[in-house]
Every structure is written in C-alpha cells, then in structure tokens.
Design an enzyme around this catalytic site. Structure first.
Site, PDB file in Angstrom:
ATOM      1  N   GLU A   1      -5.191   1.859   2.560  1.00 25.84           N
ATOM      2  CA  GLU A   1      -5.059   0.688   3.467  1.00 25.84           C
ATOM      3  C   GLU A   1      -5.171   1.139   4.905  1.00 25.84           C
ATOM      4  O   GLU A   1      -5.953   0.333   5.741  1.00 25.84           O
ATOM      5  CB  GLU A   1      -3.725  -0.065   3.299  1.00 25.84           C
ATOM      6  CG  GLU A   1      -3.372  -1.346   3.923  1.00 25.84           C
ATOM      7  CD  GLU A   1      -3.125  -1.111   5.258  1.00 25.84           C
ATOM      8  OE1 GLU A   1      -2.866  -2.275   6.212  1.00 25.84           O
ATOM      9  OE2 GLU A   1      -2.568  -0.108   5.828  1.00 25.84           O
ATOM     10  N   GLU A   2      -4.694   2.101   5.334  1.00 21.35           N
ATOM     11  CA  GLU A   2      -4.849   2.542   6.694  1.00 21.35           C
ATOM     12  C   GLU A   2      -5.984   2.839   7.196  1.00 21.35           C
ATOM     13  O   GLU A   2      -6.311   2.932   8.506  1.00 21.35           O
ATOM     14  CB  GLU A   2      -3.798   3.750   6.696  1.00 21.35           C
ATOM     15  CG  GLU A   2      -2.297   3.542   6.527  1.00 21.35           C
ATOM     16  CD  GLU A   2      -1.589   2.713   7.619  1.00 21.35           C
ATOM     17  OE1 GLU A   2      -2.468   2.496   8.732  1.00 21.35           O
ATOM     18  OE2 GLU A   2      -0.443   2.563   7.306  1.00 21.35           O
TER      19      GLU A   2
ATOM     20  N   HIS B   1       4.266   4.207  12.612  1.00 16.99           N
ATOM     21  CA  HIS B   1       3.160   5.515  13.091  1.00 16.99           C
ATOM     22  C   HIS B   1       3.553   6.512  13.837  1.00 16.99           C
ATOM     23  O   HIS B   1       3.146   6.793  14.783  1.00 16.99           O
ATOM     24  CB  HIS B   1       1.840   4.614  13.682  1.00 16.99           C
ATOM     25  CG  HIS B   1       1.060   3.888  12.765  1.00 16.99           C
ATOM     26  ND1 HIS B   1      -0.449   3.687  12.589  1.00 16.99           N
ATOM     27  CD2 HIS B   1       1.336   3.202  11.492  1.00 16.99           C
ATOM     28  CE1 HIS B   1      -0.906   2.979  11.749  1.00 16.99           C
ATOM     29  NE2 HIS B   1       0.230   2.648  10.901  1.00 16.99           N
TER      30      HIS B   1
ATOM     31  N   ASP C   1       4.052  -5.746   3.983  1.00 14.16           N
ATOM     32  CA  ASP C   1       3.669  -4.584   4.869  1.00 14.16           C
ATOM     33  C   ASP C   1       4.434  -4.456   5.919  1.00 14.16           C
ATOM     34  O   ASP C   1       5.730  -5.421   5.807  1.00 14.16           O
ATOM     35  CB  ASP C   1       2.269  -4.780   5.206  1.00 14.16           C
ATOM     36  CG  ASP C   1       1.659  -3.343   5.715  1.00 14.16           C
ATOM     37  OD1 ASP C   1       2.334  -2.501   5.935  1.00 14.16           O
ATOM     38  OD2 ASP C   1       0.371  -3.201   5.409  1.00 14.16           O
TER      39      ASP C   1
ATOM     40  N   HIS D   1       0.934  -1.224   0.099  1.00 15.51           N
ATOM     41  CA  HIS D   1       0.053   0.162   0.183  1.00 15.51           C
ATOM     42  C   HIS D   1       0.825   1.254   0.079  1.00 15.51           C
ATOM     43  O   HIS D   1       1.879   1.397   0.400  1.00 15.51           O
ATOM     44  CB  HIS D   1      -1.092   0.025   0.928  1.00 15.51           C
ATOM     45  CG  HIS D   1      -0.441   0.161   2.622  1.00 15.51           C
ATOM     46  ND1 HIS D   1      -0.262   1.426   3.056  1.00 15.51           N
ATOM     47  CD2 HIS D   1      -0.202  -0.646   3.338  1.00 15.51           C
ATOM     48  CE1 HIS D   1       0.210   1.324   4.385  1.00 15.51           C
ATOM     49  NE2 HIS D   1       0.352   0.107   4.652  1.00 15.51           N
TER      50      HIS D   1
ATOM     51  N   ASP E   1       5.753   2.404   6.533  1.00 13.74           N
ATOM     52  CA  ASP E   1       4.540   1.945   6.647  1.00 13.74           C
ATOM     53  C   ASP E   1       3.810   2.514   5.435  1.00 13.74           C
ATOM     54  O   ASP E   1       2.962   3.757   5.882  1.00 13.74           O
ATOM     55  CB  ASP E   1       3.818   1.883   7.987  1.00 13.74           C
ATOM     56  CG  ASP E   1       2.478   1.089   8.089  1.00 13.74           C
ATOM     57  OD1 ASP E   1       2.250   0.341   6.783  1.00 13.74           O
ATOM     58  OD2 ASP E   1       1.820   1.334   8.933  1.00 13.74           O
TER      59      ASP E   1
END
Length: 372
Positions: free
Chosen positions: A226-227, A334, A249, A79, A194
């Site tokens: 995706e998130e 994140h 991922d 992603h 990510d």
C-alpha cells in the site's frame, strides 16, 4: 501548596482489546514488498475464524467467512506493509547507504535504531548515524538532511564484515521499536500502526463473528504494498470482486500542540469522506453513521487533502465497488513510534461486526440504488 483535585482519575482501559495480538502485528517486520512474516502473523490470528485462507499472486492474504448463497460480498482491507528502507550501497568502511520505501521525513530518523534482515532471515541491529551538535554551524544544525546522505552504522569495521553477515544490496531495513501501554492505558505506542492496526481490525471482525452465521460473505484482507502505490488492494479486489468494500487505515491525528484539534484520538469511529485517491460512497457512509447512532458509538468525519488509502484502487475494480475508508487517528505516523487509542480500535471493530450481521441482499440493493 495547592491541593490536588482528588476527583480526577486516570481512565480505565476501554473495550475488549487483545494487546498480545496488537504487539504481534506491530513488532513484526514487514516493509512494502517484504510482508511475508506479517502475513504469517495475520494467518495465525485469523485462521480459526475463517472458512478458508488464500493469497493472491502479489502476496495479499485473504481470509474468507462463508455467507448464505444470496448474500453480498464484503471486503475489509487493512494493509500489512510498513515503511522502511532497502540497502542501497555498502561503503568500504561498512556503513550502509539507504533507499526509502514509503514516505519519510528525514528529521525523525537520526540516531534511531533499525533492523536489517538478510535473505536467510538473520536479523542485525544498526542505528542511523548522526553528528554531534558541538560546534555545528546553525545552517547545518537547522537543515533537514536528505535521505541519500543518511547511513546505517552496523558496528562493523569493513564492507567485508558486512558481506560475511550475509547482508547484500536490496535487503530490507525496518524501524526497530517496542510496544508500550502508556500512563493512561487507553493510549498505546508502537511502530507500524500504519497500518497494522487496520490489519488487526479486519482480523478482529472475523474473530467477533466466529460462532455466528451471516448472509454476507466476508473477506478480511491483509493487503501488501500500500505504501508504494496501493498495489495489493488492486489485485486482491480483482480476485474477490466484492460488492461492498471498507478500508481501515490510519490517519493523522491533529490533537497535538500547534495543530487544529480537528481529528482526535479516542472519539470512536472516523469516517473518511474523501482523500486524494477516492471519494467515499455516501450511501454506505450514511448507513454506517445511522448504525453508529443506534449503537451509541461516537464518530467524527475527515476530509484528507493529501494521501490515499486502499480504497483508491478498490473502488475502481471491474464495474465499480461501493467503497468507504474508516480511519484510525494516529499521532506521529511514519516514524519509529506512533500513538493510538483503544476506543477507536474497539468501537470500529464493534461497528463493522454489527454491519456484517445485518448486511444482506436488501442492504446491498439499498446501497446500489443510492443516488449520489
């Protein structure tokens, strides 16, 4: 004074890793729902290795390499969105209130720089405001603030100045960071690993196979959103209808102080047995495990209690897809900065490229007939 151990030396950089490509991917802004610029980066690095490049109607980019008529269809998904914010409100004094896009722990946000992008593509730098600790009561100092209480300081005097810049409600706000090769050159630090590292891997698999023919039809996909719910994976997989799918991922590295040291950077390949969104196809996992053993590639296994990957939607498409997730351990995901290891990247590309070379109708039959 104790004499230093002169036999200990820093590692040399591992594998053939294009740092310019990785920096291009990570430093490009593209939160969920605003991935256009990242899709252009994806296209710029993959177009010479693909027979065609298309998009689905949600914005996922699909690079396709033709195989022979009877070969299986393999989908690689990485992603291209990252977490960030939207402008939720503009206060009279010019501060921006923010709405999260993706999962944030507010503890990592105070005093961090961000970039606001307007409708016409202009970029403005701001900072998430924070209070000075002087005289702060312990109850306040020890509390993690709610995102609804955070704000971005643009360095303006009023709401009118913000509007003159062209900033409006709903504009994307992206973490601002730099790309760093750390003291040991195998450790790379940037924002948005990510999952720009997964997107770069699916591009690099096609680049590895650029001058080769394969039985398999290979689809390297940069999925969107995706998130916020694995959305792009669903539409892209419906468009492709793959026989086999492998999602790449990031996952949480647990090799830092206070953690269990179970998932480490620099091992090689990490097979994700399951997460909250899917259970990996054991036949495909064992097939790749045996291939890694043959190639001398180290690996580890992961069982993720929480969180999901694009595999969660891909494996449910049509009458079901043989699906597995491969994880790239990442520290501090994140947040504004994460750390990855070159070996995990290079070995995963090597393994997946070799899988493509060998995957044919017989392999698909073997995997289809595998009894769970």
């Amino acid at each position: 004074m104790t004499k230093k151990n002169e036999s200990i030396k820093l590692e040399e950089a591992y594998g053939d890793v294009n740092l310019n490509m990785l920096a291009d991917f990570t430093l490009t802004n593209g939160i969920s729902g605003h991935e256009r610029d990242v899709a252009e980066v994806f296209n710029s690095w993959v177009k010479d290795s693909a027979d065609d490049v298309t998009y689905d109607n949600l914005g996922s980019i699909i690079a396709h390499k033709n195989g022979t008529n009877g070969g299986p269809k393999i989908m690689f998904a990485g992603h291209i969105d990252e977490i960030g914010f939207l402008v939720r409100d503009i206060e009279p004094n010019g501060y921006l209130r923010i709405h999260p896009v993706g999962g944030w722990w507010p503890h990592v946000l105070l005093s961090q720089p961000v970039t606001i992008q307007t409708r016409d593509g202009k970029l403005y730098v701001g900072v998430v405001g924070s209070k000075a600790p002087h005289g702060m009561a312990p109850a306040v100092r020890n509390k993690v603030m709610d995102i609804k209480d955070l704000f971005v300081d643009l360095g303006v005097a009023s709401k009118e100045e913000v509007e003159l810049l062209g900033i409006q409600i709903g504009d994307p706000i992206t973490p601002k960071a730099d790309f760093h090769v750390l003291a040991n050159p195998n450790y790379l630090m940037s924002k948005a690993w990510d999952n720009r590292i997964g997107a770069a891997i699916v591009v690099d698999v096609l680049r590895e196979l650029q001058n080769e023919s394969t039985d398999a039809h290979i689809y390297s996909v940069g999925t969107v959103q995706e998130e916020v719910g694995l959305r792009g994976a669903k539409t892209a997989a419906q468009k492709i209808n793959p026989d086999i799918a492998i999602t790449i991922d990031t996952t949480i590295a647990t090799d830092t102080p206070g953690e269990d040291n179970r998932i480490k950077l620099g091992v090689g390949t990490t097979f994700e047995v399951m997460d909250s969104s899917y259970i990996g196809h054991k036949g495909l996992m064992y097939h790749l495990q045996d291939l890694a053993d043959e190639m001398g590639i180290d690996y580890q296994f992961e069982v993720l209690a929480a969180g999901g990957t694009d595999s969660g939607e891909i494996h449910k498409v049509h009458d079901g897809v043989i699906t597995l997730s491969i994880s790239i351990p990442t520290r501090y995901i994140h947040s504004h900065y994460g750390i990855v290891h070159r070996k995990d990247y290079a070995d995963t590309v090597k393994l997946l490229a070799e899988f493509c070379r060998r995957c044919d109708a017989n392999v698909l039959t073997e995997l289809t007939n595998y009894k769970r």
